[in-house]
Scaffold this active site. Structure first.
Site, PDB file in Angstrom:
ATOM      1  N   SER A 290      -0.588   6.554  -3.226  1.00 24.12           N
ATOM      2  CA  SER A 290      -1.826   5.867  -2.801  1.00 24.12           C
ATOM      3  C   SER A 290      -1.842   5.782  -1.291  1.00 24.12           C
ATOM      4  O   SER A 290      -0.790   5.869  -0.646  1.00 24.12           O
ATOM      5  CB  SER A 290      -1.834   4.451  -3.367  1.00 24.12           C
ATOM      6  N   ASP A 291      -3.021   5.576  -0.727  1.00 23.78           N
ATOM      7  CA  ASP A 291      -3.032   5.230   0.680  1.00 23.78           C
ATOM      8  C   ASP A 291      -2.569   3.767   0.788  1.00 23.78           C
ATOM      9  O   ASP A 291      -2.433   3.057  -0.204  1.00 23.78           O
ATOM     10  CB  ASP A 291      -4.435   5.447   1.282  1.00 23.78           C
ATOM     11  N   TRP A 292      -2.382   3.336   2.011  1.00 20.09           N
ATOM     12  CA  TRP A 292      -1.821   2.004   2.324  1.00 20.09           C
ATOM     13  C   TRP A 292      -2.575   0.886   1.583  1.00 20.09           C
ATOM     14  O   TRP A 292      -3.765   0.685   1.818  1.00 20.09           O
ATOM     15  CB  TRP A 292      -1.932   1.794   3.841  1.00 20.09           C
ATOM     16  N   ALA A 294      -3.955   0.758  -1.118  1.00 24.10           N
ATOM     17  CA  ALA A 294      -5.191   1.167  -1.805  1.00 24.10           C
ATOM     18  C   ALA A 294      -5.192   0.715  -3.264  1.00 24.10           C
ATOM     19  O   ALA A 294      -6.257   0.526  -3.856  1.00 24.10           O
ATOM     20  CB  ALA A 294      -5.361   2.679  -1.711  1.00 24.10           C
TER      21      ALA A 294
END
Ligand code: GLC
Length: 747
Positions: A290-292, A294
């Site tokens: 995942s992105d940060w 997310a």
């Protein structure tokens, strides 16, 4: 274990090998699969979940940097963390790895991730600048250098390439990608993956790539970061998805899910995207991170009531690893017990993580990416710096050169170097500059000083700041201009105005820079405007009043030398715009591969699709870029002129250097499907070739255009080549072209 010193030849050798090889140790590597099976068989649930947990290093004072916190050390020792990011340096990464491979029960090595977007310590031009070179071989080599420097410092995973198509220059992250075109974006994506991973990710000069941000993050409404993305499936598949697929096809070991929703479903919880398209359609075999945060952002998105539900939604959709939120560490074991996540799905996610670690060779040598010796010999090496200078030169786009003002003579008696970016050491590093340092940067003023004899008088005046309102420095700038034979005026943005969370509502030069430009222009001296920026800017006044304009973007450590090489003719500009340069922000969205509409804009006709207060054309079109020489294009010939849906058209055109200098030209091939079952773009880039011609030399440039390059999604969303007539455009940019026609018939 001593390693051979890293020579450029070695980098080239490894890159040469990389052109054709898929990563070793991929699924089907019996040794790897056996090892992974044996590990999964004995792992506890907490150890399995631990592999899916990625945390940023929280060193002293909870800042990212050269250590993990005591708490993180304990979690690593208990097998509760699979990767740490924002940790760098051979010493620090070896120390953290030692905890994992000596104190944990199963001794599974850690991943060490970092945003090595355009260089590790040797900072290259930002990706948008490198895309302006249209030189995929150069881009691959630059990524190779970045990988070697990062790997020496223990980083074995980069959160790059960023491959998001961007059509809205208000979006700050347009700086991190390769512009508005799917083909150029795809070729750049693949080149960067090859560069980072090489032919063998297990080599100690390779690191795992991460294609991001999947998907369509650049389609944010209003160009506002993190904002809603809502587009047709046809636009998603024909425009935004191709670069991610190119990265996957090039063997990217990881993909990062994006913050945004797409049509109501956030990417990080989007099963159709992460499992349906990425895995089932494209066969992606690595892992999705995942992105940060997310995963927990699914809660404010309004598709998860709490962190427990967010973890279930994300994991079941196909997000394997959790970057920073902790949702998986805290809730996946419970979700497993409650049957909301199945054991086979958990094992498959763990398997993907372990496969990447195996592909990186970490099980053979967990410390292969941490070498004090290689750190010393590789980082900021003279070869790497020379490569950064060459990349800088090739990334610059000459937008205007009225009266052949450029190149300036090195015998010029005096030059005024003016502007807030003229002697700026930090901003030219650009956003996401990893370990780039201002002290490594050659400023424009220094580059000019390096280029001219000591007898040339240089007068420097900052004139104003990038964003401030203080006009008091303009008088001194005007004085310097009046006192010089020519002016080099450097204006633009700060690096903080691009990158993440850096959307702007205007494309104007910030602060009072326009006033500085107008005041300096009013001296009547010959002025060269040098832009340093992370997005196209509104420079219509400058375009009308300044004789020479260079778009240099942010060029990294060799900024000054690269620009000076062009200013004084040691390099003939060859860059081309990877996106459209608008007259004003009011034209957004405006991109070259647009549809024709039922009333295409005609500036002299009211009832057409246009603004009443602006010409309908952009300031500079996609693919635009001048040279110090001129090129003439002959007519296009096509053979055969009729093909079937499996055929190929040979397209050729003669190009002549009609100027007085040797020059490099990017010959561009565009196609338009004249009539379709759905509306089609007025043109689409289908190929380009870089050629070098001596003065007076002409060459026949040939393209091979297979019918499969005409594939599109028809009115039933079937991917087909539709019979009919097509127009071919060949030229020096997307506007100035010569055309030809061919037909596709049924097979
Ligand atoms: C950021 C960015 C992403 C980056 C990640 C780790 O929020 O969106 O591009 O790779 O966090 O730094």
């Amino acid at each position: 274990m001593t390693r051979p010193p890293l020579f450029p030849a070695l980098i080239i050798l490894l890159t040469a090998h990389s052109l054709f090889a898929q990563p070793r140790h991929w699924p089907g590597d019996a040794r790897g699969e056996r090892l992974i099976d044996s590990l999964i068989r004995v792992m506890t649930i907490d150890e399995k979940v631990g592999q899916l947990v990625q945390y940023t290093a929280k060193g002293r004072d909870s800042l990212p940097g050269p250590s993990v916190s005591a708490e993180q050390g304990e979690l690593i020792a208990r097998g509760r963390i699979g990767g740490i990011f924002n940790l760098w340096g051979a010493t620090a990464t070896r120390a953290a790895q030692k905890i994992a491979v000596e104190r944990s029960r199963l001794k599974i090595p850690l991943l060490f991730g970092l945003d090595v977007i355009h260089g590790y310590r040797t900072t290259f031009p930002i990706p948008l600048a490198e895309a302006s070179s249209w030189d995929t071989a150069m881009v691959e080599q630059d990524a190779r250098v970045a990988a070697a420097e990062a790997a020496a410092s223990g980083v074995n995973w980069t959160f790059a390439p960023m491959v998001d198509i961007a059509r809205d220059p208000r979006w700050g992250r347009i700086a991190e990608g390769s512009g508005e075109d799917p083909l150029l974006g795809s070729l750049m994506a693949a080149a960067r993956v090859r560069g980072f991973q090489g032919g063998d990710p297990a080599s100690y000069v390779s690191i795992a790539a991460c294609a991001k941000h999947f998907a369509a993050y650049g389609g944010a409404e209003g160009g506002r970061d993190y904002n809603t993305v809502d587009m047709s499936e046809r636009t998603l598949r024909e425009v935004y998805l191709p670069p991610y697929k190119a990265a996957v096809d090039a063997g990217a070991l990881t993909v990062m899910s994006s913050f945004n929703e797409i049509g109501g479903v956030p990417a990080t919880g989007n099963h159709a995207l992460l499992t349906g398209i990425l895995r089932n359609e494209w066969g992606f075999r690595g892992f999705v991170v995942s992105d940060w945060m997310a995963i927990t952002e699914l809660i404010p998105h309004g598709v998860a009531r709490d962190t427990l539900a967010a973890a279930a939604l994300a994991f079941n959709a196909g997000t394997d690893a959790d970057m920073e939120s902790g949702a998986y560490r805290l809730f996946l074991p419970r979700l497993l017990r409650e049957g909301k996540v199945t054991s086979p799905l958990l094992d498959e996610g763990v398997r993907r993580l372990l496969r990447v670690k195996f592909a990186l060779g970490l099980f053979d040598d967990p410390y292969r990416h941490s070498s004090l010796e290689l750190e010393r010999s590789t980082i900021l090496s003279p070869d790497n710096i020379a490569r950064a200078r060459d990349a800088g030169r090739r990334s610059i786009v000459l937008l205007k050169n009225a009266g052949g003002l450029l190149p300036l003579s090195k015998n010029i008696r005096s030059v005024a170097v003016i502007g807030p970016l003229a002697d700026d050491r930090a901003d030219p590093l650009g956003p996401w500059d990893a370990l780039g340092r201002p002290e490594d940067v050659v400023t424009l003023l220094e580059g000019i000083r390096n280029a001219v004899p000591s007898s040339t008088r240089l007068l420097y005046a900052r004139g104003c700041t990038i964003e401030g309102a203080d006009r008091s420095g303009i008088a001194l700038a005007v004085e310097a201009a009046n006192d010089a034979d020519a002016v080099v005026l450097a204006v633009g943005e700060s690096s903080a105005m691009s990158g993440e969370a850096a959307s702007r509502s205007t494309l104007d030069l910030p602060g009072i820079q326009n006033a500085l430009v107008e005041a300096v222009a009013s001296t009547g001296k010959p002025v060269v405007l040098v832009l340093m920026n992370g997005r196209p800017l509104s420079i219509a006044w400058a375009e009308a009043h300044i004789p020479a304009i260079m778009e240099t973007w942010f060029l990294g450590v060799q900024t000054g030398n690269a620009i000076a090489d062009l200013l004084f003719g040691d390099y003939n500009p060859s860059g081309k715009l990877p996106l459209t340069f608008l007259r004003t922000v009011g034209q957004v969205p405006f991109y070259y591969n647009h549809k024709n509409t039922g009333r295409p804009p005609v500036d002299t006709s009211k009832f057409t699709s246009r603004y009443s207060d602006l010409p309908s054309s952009p300031l500079f079109p996609f693919g635009y870029g001048l040279s110090y020489t001129t090129f003439d294009y002959g007519s296009v010939t096509l053979s055969p002129e009729v093909i079937d849906t499996a055929g190929t058209v040979a397209v050729d055109v003669r190009v002549k250097n009609t100027g007085t200098r040797r020059g490099e030209e990017v010959v561009q091939l565009y196609v338009r499907q004249d009539v379709g079952s759905v509306t089609r773009p007025v043109r689409e880039l289908k190929g380009f070739q870089r050629i070098i011609l001596a003065p007076g030399e002409s060459r026949r440039v040939e393209f091979s255009l297979p019918a499969r390059d005409l594939l599109m999604y028809d009115d039933s969303m079937r991917r087909v080549v539709e019979p009919g007539t097509f127009t071919v455009y060949v030229g020096t940019n997307s506007r100035d072209v010569t055309e030809g026609h061919f037909k596709v018939r049924e097979r």
